[in-house]
Enzyme design. Sequence first.
Site, short mmCIF file in Angstrom:
data_model
loop_
_atom_site.label_atom_id
_atom_site.label_comp_id
_atom_site.label_asym_id
_atom_site.label_seq_id
_atom_site.Cartn_x
_atom_site.Cartn_y
_atom_site.Cartn_z
N ARG A 178 0.87 -1.17 0.00
CA ARG A 178 0.00 0.00 0.00
C ARG A 178 0.91 1.22 0.00
O ARG A 178 2.01 1.21 0.56
CB ARG A 178 -0.89 0.02 1.24
CG ARG A 178 -1.83 -1.18 1.35
CD ARG A 178 -2.64 -1.14 2.64
NE ARG A 178 -3.56 -2.26 2.76
CZ ARG A 178 -3.24 -3.41 3.36
NH1 ARG A 178 -2.04 -3.57 3.91
NH2 ARG A 178 -4.13 -4.39 3.41
N LYS A 202 -2.13 -2.74 7.96
CA LYS A 202 -3.33 -2.31 8.68
C LYS A 202 -3.48 -3.07 9.98
O LYS A 202 -3.21 -4.26 10.05
CB LYS A 202 -4.57 -2.54 7.80
CG LYS A 202 -4.71 -1.57 6.64
CD LYS A 202 -6.02 -1.78 5.92
CE LYS A 202 -6.23 -0.74 4.83
NZ LYS A 202 -7.52 -0.94 4.12
N HIS A 274 -1.87 2.90 -6.28
CA HIS A 274 -2.75 1.75 -6.10
C HIS A 274 -2.89 0.94 -7.39
O HIS A 274 -3.09 -0.28 -7.35
CB HIS A 274 -4.13 2.21 -5.61
CG HIS A 274 -4.78 1.24 -4.68
ND1 HIS A 274 -4.21 0.86 -3.47
CD2 HIS A 274 -5.94 0.53 -4.77
CE1 HIS A 274 -5.00 -0.01 -2.87
NE2 HIS A 274 -6.04 -0.24 -3.64
N ARG A 277 -0.15 -1.45 -7.38
CA ARG A 277 -0.45 -2.55 -6.44
C ARG A 277 -1.37 -3.56 -7.14
O ARG A 277 -1.17 -4.78 -7.01
CB ARG A 277 -1.11 -1.98 -5.19
CG ARG A 277 -1.57 -3.01 -4.15
CD ARG A 277 -2.00 -2.26 -2.88
NE ARG A 277 -2.86 -3.05 -2.01
CZ ARG A 277 -2.43 -3.88 -1.07
NH1 ARG A 277 -1.13 -4.07 -0.90
NH2 ARG A 277 -3.29 -4.52 -0.30
N HIS A 300 -4.03 -8.79 2.82
CA HIS A 300 -5.49 -8.84 2.92
C HIS A 300 -5.90 -9.77 4.06
O HIS A 300 -5.44 -10.91 4.12
CB HIS A 300 -6.10 -9.35 1.61
CG HIS A 300 -6.03 -8.37 0.49
ND1 HIS A 300 -6.15 -8.74 -0.84
CD2 HIS A 300 -5.87 -7.02 0.49
CE1 HIS A 300 -6.06 -7.65 -1.60
NE2 HIS A 300 -5.89 -6.62 -0.82
N TYR A 309 -9.08 -10.00 -8.10
CA TYR A 309 -8.09 -9.99 -9.18
C TYR A 309 -8.29 -11.16 -10.14
O TYR A 309 -7.90 -11.07 -11.31
CB TYR A 309 -6.67 -10.01 -8.61
CG TYR A 309 -6.35 -8.76 -7.81
CD1 TYR A 309 -6.13 -7.55 -8.45
CD2 TYR A 309 -6.31 -8.79 -6.42
CE1 TYR A 309 -5.87 -6.39 -7.73
CE2 TYR A 309 -6.04 -7.64 -5.69
CZ TYR A 309 -5.83 -6.45 -6.36
OH TYR A 309 -5.58 -5.31 -5.64
#
Length: 333
Positions: A178, A202, A274, A277, A300, A309
Site C-alpha cells: 500500500r 493495517k 494503487h 499494487r 489482505h 483480481y
Amino acid sequence: MANQPSVTKVTETGEAVGGTIEGQSYIEAFLEMLSAERGAARNTLEAYQRDLKDFAGFLAGRRRGVHEASTEDIRAYLEALNNQGLSAATAARRLSAVRQFHSFLYADSVRTDDPCSTVEGPRRARPLPKTLSVAEVDGLLAASRETVDGRSHEEEVLAYKRARLVCLMEVLYATGLRVSELVGLPLSAVRGDQRFLTVTGKGGRERLVPLSDTARAAINDYVPLRARRLGDRVSPWLFPSRGRQGHLTRHRFAQLLKDLAASAGVDPKRVSPHTLRHAFASHLLANGADLRAVQQMLGHADISTTQIYTHVLDERLKELVETKHPLAKKDSA
C-alpha cells in the site's frame, strides 16, 4: 436517553460539523478505542472522523446529537447522501462508520439499542480494479532508471532523486505495498536479510514480503545516496523528507508517478500507486501464483478481497477469446 440542546460547531470556512458537546466527546472516545484496541492507522482515524462529523452535521439540522440518532434519522441520512449525487461506495463507507460508532455506543451501554441494526446499506456493484499491462509497467520502470551521473550539486541532487524514484518503483512493483506502507518504510526494514521486507500493515499486522533482485539492487544504489543527501541529519525513514511527517508523503509520490507516466508514454490518469499494487497482484496471478500467497503478500485479512483480481483475469481472457479466436473473427466478418 434524555435529549439535550444541539450545539452546532462551525469551522472557519463556515462548514457546520454539528452535534452536541456530549456527542462530540463520544466520537472522540470511539476514535481513541479504534486507535488503542484495534491499532487503526492515522489515515483510517481521519477518515472515520470526517464521516462521523458529516453525520453529526446532518443530525444537527434535525436537532439531534450524534449519539441520539434513530433508525429513521440514519435512513434519512442515506437518502440525503443519494440526493447529493454521492456514489453508492461513498454512502456505504459512511454507513459503515455510523454502524461501528453505534456498535461502540451499545457495547459501552451509552445506548440500550442499535439504530443501525435494521438499516440496509446501498447496493453497489464491485468495480474491477484498474491495472496496467506488463509492458506499461516495464515502461515506467525504464523511465525511472534514466539517471544522470552528476558532479555538480544540482546534478547530485538529481541523481539522488532519480535513485529514490527507482527504489520506490522497484520496491512497489516487487511487493505490492500500500502506498502508505511504502512511503512510511523505516530504514531498518531494508537492513539485514534483504531477501525479505518486513512490513507493518493495517491494524499493526506484520508480514514478510519477498524482494526481487532488481528491487534489492535499487535499494543498494539508493541508500548510499540517501546518507550523502542527509549529511549530519538523522532520519529513521527510508524515504526521508523535511515535511511534517518526516518522510515522503503519499500525495508527493502520486505526483512523481504522474510525471513518470507522462515521460513513459502512459496516460497519467491511469496511473496511481494503487494501480501498481493492482498490477503486482494481477501479473502474479496471470503467471500462475497461488491466490493464498498473493493474499499474504498484499496483507489482505480476507481472501475474498484478493479474489477480485481473478475476475480481472477472467475479463481479459474473455476479451482475448472474443478478439483473437478464429471463430470469433469469422463471426465478425
